[in-house]
Scaffold this motif. Structure first.
Motif, PDB file in Angstrom:
ATOM      1  N   ALA A 197       0.828  -1.204   0.000  1.00 43.10           N
ATOM      2  CA  ALA A 197       0.000   0.000   0.000  1.00 43.10           C
ATOM      3  C   ALA A 197       0.866   1.259   0.000  1.00 43.10           C
ATOM      4  O   ALA A 197       0.550   2.240  -0.684  1.00 43.10           O
ATOM      5  N   ILE A 201       0.378   3.717  -3.151  1.00 44.83           N
ATOM      6  CA  ILE A 201      -0.193   5.019  -2.817  1.00 44.83           C
ATOM      7  C   ILE A 201       0.842   6.119  -3.068  1.00 44.83           C
ATOM      8  O   ILE A 201       0.527   7.186  -3.629  1.00 44.83           O
ATOM      9  N   GLY A 205       0.110   8.745  -6.041  1.00 49.64           N
ATOM     10  CA  GLY A 205      -0.132  10.095  -5.547  1.00 49.64           C
ATOM     11  C   GLY A 205       1.026  11.039  -5.776  1.00 49.64           C
ATOM     12  O   GLY A 205       0.893  12.241  -5.566  1.00 49.64           O
ATOM     13  N   ILE A 212       3.549  10.437   2.996  1.00 52.87           N
ATOM     14  CA  ILE A 212       2.976   9.086   3.093  1.00 52.87           C
ATOM     15  C   ILE A 212       2.760   8.707   4.556  1.00 52.87           C
ATOM     16  O   ILE A 212       1.665   8.309   4.962  1.00 52.87           O
ATOM     17  N   ILE A 229      -7.299  10.677   4.767  1.00 46.38           N
ATOM     18  CA  ILE A 229      -7.746   9.975   3.565  1.00 46.38           C
ATOM     19  C   ILE A 229      -9.260   9.799   3.600  1.00 46.38           C
ATOM     20  O   ILE A 229      -9.836   9.470   4.645  1.00 46.38           O
ATOM     21  N   ILE A 231     -11.986   7.542   1.343  1.00 47.32           N
ATOM     22  CA  ILE A 231     -12.050   6.497   0.326  1.00 47.32           C
ATOM     23  C   ILE A 231     -13.456   6.455  -0.275  1.00 47.32           C
ATOM     24  O   ILE A 231     -14.455   6.374   0.449  1.00 47.32           O
ATOM     25  N   LEU A 238      -6.891  12.411  -0.882  1.00 44.51           N
ATOM     26  CA  LEU A 238      -5.937  12.704   0.184  1.00 44.51           C
ATOM     27  C   LEU A 238      -5.878  14.216   0.387  1.00 44.51           C
ATOM     28  O   LEU A 238      -5.674  14.964  -0.574  1.00 44.51           O
ATOM     29  N   ILE A 251      -6.465   9.960  -6.052  1.00 48.13           N
ATOM     30  CA  ILE A 251      -5.866   8.708  -6.531  1.00 48.13           C
ATOM     31  C   ILE A 251      -6.993   7.808  -7.000  1.00 48.13           C
ATOM     32  O   ILE A 251      -7.821   7.360  -6.200  1.00 48.13           O
ATOM     33  N   PRO A 261      -3.849   0.880  -6.119  1.00 49.06           N
ATOM     34  CA  PRO A 261      -3.479   1.446  -4.821  1.00 49.06           C
ATOM     35  C   PRO A 261      -4.639   1.478  -3.827  1.00 49.06           C
ATOM     36  O   PRO A 261      -4.426   1.322  -2.614  1.00 49.06           O
ATOM     37  N   ILE A 262      -5.853   1.664  -4.316  1.00 46.76           N
ATOM     38  CA  ILE A 262      -7.010   1.719  -3.418  1.00 46.76           C
ATOM     39  C   ILE A 262      -7.289   0.334  -2.838  1.00 46.76           C
ATOM     40  O   ILE A 262      -7.577   0.192  -1.646  1.00 46.76           O
ATOM     41  N   LEU A 265      -4.667  -0.376  -0.245  1.00 45.93           N
ATOM     42  CA  LEU A 265      -4.915   0.377   0.984  1.00 45.93           C
ATOM     43  C   LEU A 265      -6.044  -0.254   1.790  1.00 45.93           C
ATOM     44  O   LEU A 265      -5.939  -0.409   3.019  1.00 45.93           O
TER      45      LEU A 265
END
Length: 378
Positions: A197, A201, A205, A212, A229, A231, A238, A251, A261-262, A265
Motif C-alpha cells: 500500500a 499510494i 499520488g 505518506i 484519507i 475512500i 488525500l 488517486i 493502490p485503493i 490500501l
C-alpha cells in the motif's frame, strides 16, 4: 604582541552576548533555540500563569513553523558553526558577516579542519546554501537579523556558485514496469500488505515519503497528522498539509486489484484493523499485529531500496551504485515520468507551483515536441 592562547589555555567560562531585548544569551549554546529562551516575556512585563501558558503555546507554534527534519538540520548547522567559531577563536553571537563569509569559504574549499579535527571535504553548493539558511533561521530565533545580502556573504557565495556549482544529481525515476516488479517481490503477510500500500499510494499520488507516513485515517485523529484519507468507490482523496500549504490529491482505482493502490490500501486497513489514527504503522515482531506508533519516513526510503534490489532493477550496476540511484523521491519522479497525461495534471498532483519544477521531475519526455527552430522558419 600578546601570545595567542591555545584551546587548552582559554578560560573555561562561556562568554555571553547581549540580545537586542537586553537579555543575556550564551554564545556557545548549541541547543535548539525554540526550546529555550527564544520565546520569553520581556523583562518589563510582570509574569502570570496565563501569560506563561501563552509563552508555552507560542513556543509550540514556533516549533510548528518548520518540519521536524528541517529543525533537526538547522540545529546541526548551528552546532557545526558554533564549534567552527570556537576553533577560530571567535564567537557565533552576535552575527558577523565577515566571519560567516570565511565560514562559507572554508566549507567550499575544504581547506581547514572540521570540528572533529579530521580532514574536511568541500561541500556542495546546495549544502552550503542550506547551512546558510540554517544560520539565518537560528539567528532570527535568537533575536538577531542576518543580512544575507551583505557583501561579505553575498559576494563569497556568488563566487562559490560560479566556481563550484554543478548540475543537480537527480535520483532515478521508478517507472511503471519498475513499481510492478517491486510490488511483486512483497509477500502477502501483514507487513507485505502495508508495504504494498505504501509503494502504490506513494507512486500513484506522487507523494513525498514524509507525506505518506504522516497520513491519518480521519481528520484530526492525531496532533502530528499531516493529512487524512477519504475512500470512495472511484478512488481516494488525500488532503495533505504540504510544504506549500494544504492541497488535495486524487488517486483513482487501478486497472486490476493486483496493482490498484485503493485495493492495496483497503486490504491493509482491513487486516491491520485500523479504524483510527495513523494509516501506516509498525507491526509486531511476528508480523501478525499492527502497532499504534506511526512509521518513520526513513522506512519508505529503506523499502524502496530493498524492493529495487529484490526486483533486480538496474542489475547491470554494482549494488552500491544501484541503491544510491533510488530514494523516496524516485516515486514522485516516476509518476511525473510515466503518466501520459497533460502536464498540468501532473503539476497539480505533485503540488508544484510551476510547470518548470514539474519538468525537473520528468526523466523521460519528448523534449523536442515543440520545435521552435521550425516555428521560426528554419
Amino acid at each position: 604582541m600578546e601570545p595567542s592562547l591555545k584551546n587548552s589555555d582559554r578560560p573555561t567560562q562561556k562568554s555571553r552576548s547581549e540580545a537586542p531585548n537586553g537579555s543575556s544569551i550564551n554564545a556557545d549554546d548549541e541547543r535548539d533555540p525554540t526550546s529555550s529562551e527564544a520565546l520569553t516575556l520581556p523583562t518589563f512585563v510582570a509574569g502570570s500563569g496565563a501569560l506563561d501558558r501563552l509563552v508555552d503555546t507560542a513556543r509550540d507554534y514556533a516549533r510548528a513553523a518548520a518540519s521536524d527534519n528541517t529543525l533537526k538540520a538547522y540545529a546541526k548547522d548551528w552546532a557545526h558553526f558554533a564549534r567552527w567559531c570556537r576553533m577560530k577563536g571567535a564567537e557565533p553571537l552576535p552575527p558577523s558577516p565577515e566571519m560567516i563569509g570565511l565560514y562559507l569559504a572554508d566549507l567550499a574549499s575544504g581547506s581547514g579542519l572540521s570540528p572533529s579535527q579530521s580532514a574536511s571535504r568541500p561541500l556542495s553548493v546546495s549544502t552550503i546554501e542550506r547551512r546558510l539558511s540554517g544560520l539565518a533561521w537560528t539567528y532570527a530565533q535568537r533575536g538577531f537579523a542576518l543580512d544575507r545580502k551583505n557583501r561579505h556573504i553575498a559576494t563569497v557565495l556568488a563566487g562559490i556558485k560560479r566556481k563550484h556549482a554543478r548540475p543537480p544529481v537527480q535520483k532515478e525515476a521508478i517507472l511503471a514496469e519498475d513499481i510492478l516488479a517491486m510490488v511483486a517481490t512483497l509477500p502477502f503477510d501483514l507487513r507485505g500488505l502495508r508495504d504494498r500500500a505504501i509503494l502504490l499510494i506513494g507512486y500513484a499520488g506522487g507523494l513525498r515519503r514524509s507525506e505518506i507516513v504522516s497520513l491519518d485515517l480521519h481528520r484530526d485523529d492525531t496532533p502530528d497528522s499531516g493529512g487524512w484519507i477519504e475512500i470512495f468507490d472511484e478512488g481516494a482523496l488525500l488532503t495533505l498539509n504540504a510544504k506549500t500549504g494544504w492541497r488535495e490529491v486524487e488517486i483513482g482505482r487501478g486497472s486490476k486489484d493486483q496493482t490498484c493502490p485503493i485495493h492495496a490500501l483497503r486490504q491493509w486497513l482491513h487486516f491491520a484493523k485500523i479504524d483510527f489514527g495513523p494509516v501506516f504503522v509498525g507491526t509486531s515482531r511476528d508480523g501478525k499485529r499492527a502497532l499504534e506508533a506511526r512509521l518513520n519516513d526513513k522506512h519508505v526510503a529503506r523499502l524502496i531500496k530493498r524492493t529495487v534490489q529484490d526486483a533486480g532493477i538496474r542489475s547491470e550496476l554494482p549494488e552500491k551504485d544501484r541503491l544510491a540511484l533510488f530514494s523516496g523521491h524516485s516515486l514522485r519522479a516516476g509518476l511525473a515520468s510515466s503518466a501520459e497525461v497533460d502536464e498540468r495534471y501532473v503539476q497539480k498532483q505533485l503540488g508544484h507551483a510551476s510547470a518548470e519544477m514539474t519538468r525537473r521531475y520528468q526523466r523521460r519526455r519528448d523534449r523536442f515536441r515543440v520545435n521552435l527552430t521550425k516555428a521560426a522558419g528554419l
